[in-house]
Write a protein that holds these residues in place. Structure first.
Motif, PDB file in Angstrom:
ATOM      1  N   ILE A  18       0.596  -1.038  -0.212  1.00  0.00           N
ATOM      2  CA  ILE A  18      -0.276   0.112  -0.041  1.00  0.00           C
ATOM      3  C   ILE A  18       1.076   1.139   0.153  1.00  0.00           C
ATOM      4  CG2 ILE A  18      -1.527   1.424   1.330  1.00  0.00           C
ATOM      5  CD1 ILE A  18      -2.740  -1.120   0.414  1.00  0.00           C
ATOM      6  N   THR A  19       1.874   1.388   0.597  1.00  0.00           N
ATOM      7  CA  THR A  19       3.123   2.192   0.883  1.00  0.00           C
ATOM      8  C   THR A  19       3.833   2.925  -0.398  1.00  0.00           C
ATOM      9  OG1 THR A  19       3.398   1.749   3.287  1.00  0.00           O
ATOM     10  CG2 THR A  19       4.997   3.033   1.915  1.00  0.00           C
ATOM     11  N   GLU A  20       3.543   1.627  -1.064  1.00  0.00           N
ATOM     12  CA  GLU A  20       5.062   1.701  -2.370  1.00  0.00           C
ATOM     13  C   GLU A  20       3.500   2.025  -3.680  1.00  0.00           C
ATOM     14  OE1 GLU A  20       7.686  -1.895  -1.752  1.00  0.00           O
ATOM     15  OE2 GLU A  20       6.040  -1.830  -2.932  1.00  0.00           O
ATOM     16  N   ILE A  21       2.595   2.110  -3.632  1.00  0.00           N
ATOM     17  CA  ILE A  21       1.568   2.273  -4.297  1.00  0.00           C
ATOM     18  C   ILE A  21       1.141   3.907  -4.453  1.00  0.00           C
ATOM     19  CG2 ILE A  21      -1.142   2.320  -5.555  1.00  0.00           C
ATOM     20  CD1 ILE A  21      -0.855  -0.357  -4.760  1.00  0.00           C
ATOM     21  N   ALA A  22       1.048   4.494  -2.498  1.00  0.00           N
ATOM     22  CA  ALA A  22       1.077   5.585  -2.325  1.00  0.00           C
ATOM     23  C   ALA A  22       1.889   6.689  -3.045  1.00  0.00           C
ATOM     24  CB  ALA A  22       0.459   5.672  -0.899  1.00  0.00           C
ATOM     25  N   GLU A  23       3.006   6.335  -2.588  1.00  0.00           N
ATOM     26  CA  GLU A  23       4.088   7.297  -3.335  1.00  0.00           C
ATOM     27  C   GLU A  23       4.139   7.534  -4.629  1.00  0.00           C
ATOM     28  OE1 GLU A  23       7.580   4.929  -1.394  1.00  0.00           O
ATOM     29  OE2 GLU A  23       7.284   5.859   0.560  1.00  0.00           O
ATOM     30  N   GLU A  24       4.150   6.189  -5.264  1.00  0.00           N
ATOM     31  CA  GLU A  24       4.151   6.441  -6.399  1.00  0.00           C
ATOM     32  C   GLU A  24       2.688   7.510  -7.449  1.00  0.00           C
ATOM     33  OE1 GLU A  24       5.970   4.544  -9.178  1.00  0.00           O
ATOM     34  OE2 GLU A  24       7.040   3.283  -8.396  1.00  0.00           O
ATOM     35  N   ILE A  25       1.816   7.422  -6.841  1.00  0.00           N
ATOM     36  CA  ILE A  25       0.131   7.643  -7.413  1.00  0.00           C
ATOM     37  C   ILE A  25       0.451   8.688  -6.494  1.00  0.00           C
ATOM     38  CG2 ILE A  25      -0.009   5.373  -8.189  1.00  0.00           C
ATOM     39  CD1 ILE A  25      -2.557   5.978  -6.240  1.00  0.00           C
TER      40      ILE A  25
ATOM     41  N   HIS B 280      -0.550   8.974  -3.715  1.00  0.00           N
ATOM     42  CA  HIS B 280      -2.276   9.859  -3.358  1.00  0.00           C
ATOM     43  C   HIS B 280      -1.827   9.425  -1.325  1.00  0.00           C
ATOM     44  CE1 HIS B 280      -6.359   8.694  -5.954  1.00  0.00           C
ATOM     45  NE2 HIS B 280      -4.783   9.418  -6.647  1.00  0.00           N
ATOM     46  N   SER B 281      -3.001   9.291  -0.781  1.00  0.00           N
ATOM     47  CA  SER B 281      -2.266   9.092   1.237  1.00  0.00           C
ATOM     48  C   SER B 281      -2.476   7.525   1.228  1.00  0.00           C
ATOM     49  CB  SER B 281      -3.371   9.853   1.718  1.00  0.00           C
ATOM     50  OG  SER B 281      -4.984   9.350   1.519  1.00  0.00           O
ATOM     51  N   GLN B 282      -1.816   7.176   1.506  1.00  0.00           N
ATOM     52  CA  GLN B 282      -2.216   6.025   2.851  1.00  0.00           C
ATOM     53  C   GLN B 282      -3.313   5.377   2.234  1.00  0.00           C
ATOM     54  OE1 GLN B 282       0.613   3.373   4.894  1.00  0.00           O
ATOM     55  NE2 GLN B 282       1.969   5.324   3.877  1.00  0.00           N
ATOM     56  N   PRO B 283      -3.781   6.292   3.246  1.00  0.00           N
ATOM     57  CA  PRO B 283      -5.708   5.677   3.582  1.00  0.00           C
ATOM     58  C   PRO B 283      -7.291   5.992   2.304  1.00  0.00           C
ATOM     59  CG  PRO B 283      -5.103   7.018   5.434  1.00  0.00           C
ATOM     60  CD  PRO B 283      -3.496   7.925   3.953  1.00  0.00           C
ATOM     61  N   SER B 284      -6.326   6.948   1.439  1.00  0.00           N
ATOM     62  CA  SER B 284      -7.077   6.619   0.389  1.00  0.00           C
ATOM     63  C   SER B 284      -6.699   5.540  -0.674  1.00  0.00           C
ATOM     64  CB  SER B 284      -6.510   7.879  -0.830  1.00  0.00           C
ATOM     65  OG  SER B 284      -7.254   7.631  -2.328  1.00  0.00           O
ATOM     66  N   VAL B 285      -5.487   4.882  -1.111  1.00  0.00           N
ATOM     67  CA  VAL B 285      -5.276   4.065  -1.298  1.00  0.00           C
ATOM     68  C   VAL B 285      -5.806   2.452  -0.936  1.00  0.00           C
ATOM     69  CG1 VAL B 285      -3.830   2.968  -2.278  1.00  0.00           C
ATOM     70  CG2 VAL B 285      -2.720   4.420  -2.800  1.00  0.00           C
ATOM     71  N   THR B 286      -5.738   2.857   0.305  1.00  0.00           N
ATOM     72  CA  THR B 286      -6.346   1.381   1.384  1.00  0.00           C
ATOM     73  C   THR B 286      -7.628   1.255   1.023  1.00  0.00           C
ATOM     74  OG1 THR B 286      -5.019   1.222   3.217  1.00  0.00           O
ATOM     75  CG2 THR B 286      -7.204   0.281   3.409  1.00  0.00           C
ATOM     76  N   LYS B 287      -8.784   2.552   0.890  1.00  0.00           N
ATOM     77  CA  LYS B 287     -10.071   2.137   0.587  1.00  0.00           C
ATOM     78  C   LYS B 287     -10.137   1.737  -1.157  1.00  0.00           C
ATOM     79  CE  LYS B 287     -14.317   5.516   0.582  1.00  0.00           C
ATOM     80  NZ  LYS B 287     -14.652   5.149  -0.770  1.00  0.00           N
ATOM     81  N   ILE B 288      -9.505   2.253  -1.819  1.00  0.00           N
ATOM     82  CA  ILE B 288      -9.303   1.771  -2.767  1.00  0.00           C
ATOM     83  C   ILE B 288      -9.255   0.725  -3.342  1.00  0.00           C
ATOM     84  CG2 ILE B 288      -8.341   1.784  -5.460  1.00  0.00           C
ATOM     85  CD1 ILE B 288      -8.027   4.967  -4.892  1.00  0.00           C
TER      86      ILE B 288
ATOM     87  N   ARG C  58       7.413 -10.808   4.754  1.00  0.00           N
ATOM     88  CA  ARG C  58       7.764  -9.589   5.558  1.00  0.00           C
ATOM     89  C   ARG C  58       6.137  -8.579   5.906  1.00  0.00           C
ATOM     90  NH1 ARG C  58      14.026  -8.271   7.936  1.00  0.00           N
ATOM     91  NH2 ARG C  58      13.777  -8.391   5.015  1.00  0.00           N
ATOM     92  N   ARG C  59       5.992  -8.520   4.752  1.00  0.00           N
ATOM     93  CA  ARG C  59       5.633  -7.610   4.598  1.00  0.00           C
ATOM     94  C   ARG C  59       4.039  -8.075   3.106  1.00  0.00           C
ATOM     95  NH1 ARG C  59       8.812  -3.321   0.722  1.00  0.00           N
ATOM     96  NH2 ARG C  59       8.410  -5.763  -0.550  1.00  0.00           N
ATOM     97  N   ASN C  60       2.776  -7.690   3.879  1.00  0.00           N
ATOM     98  CA  ASN C  60       1.603  -7.861   3.408  1.00  0.00           C
ATOM     99  C   ASN C  60       1.846  -7.186   1.687  1.00  0.00           C
ATOM    100  OD1 ASN C  60       0.848  -9.853   4.604  1.00  0.00           O
ATOM    101  ND2 ASN C  60      -0.206  -8.007   5.821  1.00  0.00           N
ATOM    102  N   VAL C  61       1.270  -7.272   0.902  1.00  0.00           N
ATOM    103  CA  VAL C  61       1.601  -6.748  -1.275  1.00  0.00           C
ATOM    104  C   VAL C  61      -0.047  -7.245  -1.622  1.00  0.00           C
ATOM    105  CG1 VAL C  61       4.312  -7.058  -1.425  1.00  0.00           C
ATOM    106  CG2 VAL C  61       2.227  -8.656  -1.736  1.00  0.00           C
TER     107      VAL C  61
END
Length: 320
Positions: free
Chosen positions: A58-65, A67-75, A95-98
């Motif tokens: 989620i963190t990687e997606i948020a940084e790439e696009i 958006h905030s992490q809560p926004s990406v989590t919702k999507i 060690r990480r959920n993807v």
């Protein structure tokens, strides 16, 4: 007349939202036209990233696009419900959920790639029709806002406008109470009043003015809301000290500290000073930032009568 002709640049955000709404409405129809049913346009950046680069956190997606992490989590949750994303994957090191596209999501990418090609060509034709390249303009505006937000830019304009109503005047006896109370207010908030404070604040004429110093008062709507002193020093390395700067909390945000600091420096120059000295404490972050902005640099090794002093600075006036 269009309301935006009346509002002008003030409604830039509203106008952009309307343009975005028009594009989003058409985007929903376009997905239907390509039989991509139930796909919500706001999902596209996440979907595109996963289809091009594979599994991500989620963190990687948020940084790439962007958006905030809560926004990406919702999507991601919405896309998981739609069956487009598998969110139960663990990274190789466990060690990480993807998250990654599901089998359904991967299959859908074939349709979306054809759709994207047609959209790209259509938008290209629109850009050719337009007098200004919106795509490049958006990229430029993103860069401009990254350097300084719209909020900060409006805040600066507010300070500039209000600072025009601030008047800097020389000390008169009628301002003695303001000089003392404004200083007592900030010192007591962060520290304890010391003997050297009382000497200068109770007897400014004797301890500052009669020794060749100056005191300036900032008036806002004719009310004293800021003070600052220029104190003559008996020191071979320093001519004058900028001291006893205080601004009323109710008048902060009007550039009063900056105006007082500039005015004190000008007074020191007129008196033939080559440098200006000050003492402060690093917990006063806004004040320290102001001093750096005025051109002061940190120095060490000067004796001080104040227990609260943990930083000393100087401004070389002959270099300004």
């Amino acid at each position: 007349m269009n309301v935006f002709d009346k509002t002008g640049k003030m409604a830039l955000g509203s106008r952009m939202r309307i343009l975005t709404a028009k594009m989003t409405d058409d985007a929903a129809k376009i997905y239907e036209m390509y039989n991509v049913k139930g796909f919500i346009p706001k999902w596209f950046p996440v979907y595109f990233l996963l289809s091009e680069e594979g599994e991500k956190t989620i963190t990687e997606i948020a940084e790439e696009i962007g958006h905030s992490q809560p926004s990406v989590t919702k999507i991601v949750k919405e896309m998981t419900v739609a069956g487009l994303i598998d969110n139960s994957i663990q990274s190789v090191d466990k060690r990480r959920n993807v998250v990654a596209l599901s089998e359904k999501g991967t299959e859908l990418s074939k349709k979306i790639k054809i759709q994207c090609e047609d959209i790209d060509n259509a938008v290209g034709l629109m850009l050719n029709e337009a007098s200004h390249n919106l795509w490049e303009a958006i990229k430029e505006w993103e860069h401009i806002l990254e350097k300084k937000s719209l909020f900060k830019r409006v805040q600066d304009q507010k300070k500039l406008r209000e600072s025009k109503d601030v008047e800097i005047v020389e000390y008169e006896e009628k301002y003695q109470n303001a000089f003392k109370s404004l200083n007592e207010e900030w010192i007591s908030t962060y520290f304890e009043m010391e003997e050297a404070d009382y000497k200068a604040l109770d007897n400014p004429k004797e301890y500052i003015l009669d020794k060749g110093g100056k005191i300036l008062i900032a008036l806002y709507n004719n009310e004293p809301v800021g003070v600052c002193a220029l104190i003559k020093m008996n020191d071979p390395n320093y001519d004058y000290e900028m001291a006893k700067m205080a601004v009323s909390p109710k008048a902060q945000g009007k550039n009063i500290g900056w105006l007082l600091g500039k005015a004190i420096a000008e007074q020191a120059k007129k008196l033939g000073a080559k440098n200006l000295y000050l003492e402060s404490n690093t917990i006063l972050k806004p004040a320290i930032n102001l001093y750096y902005k005025l051109g002061f640099e940190k120095v060490v090794g000067h004796a001080t009568p104040y227990k609260r002093c943990n930083i000393q600075m100087e401004l070389k006036l002959n270099e300004k």
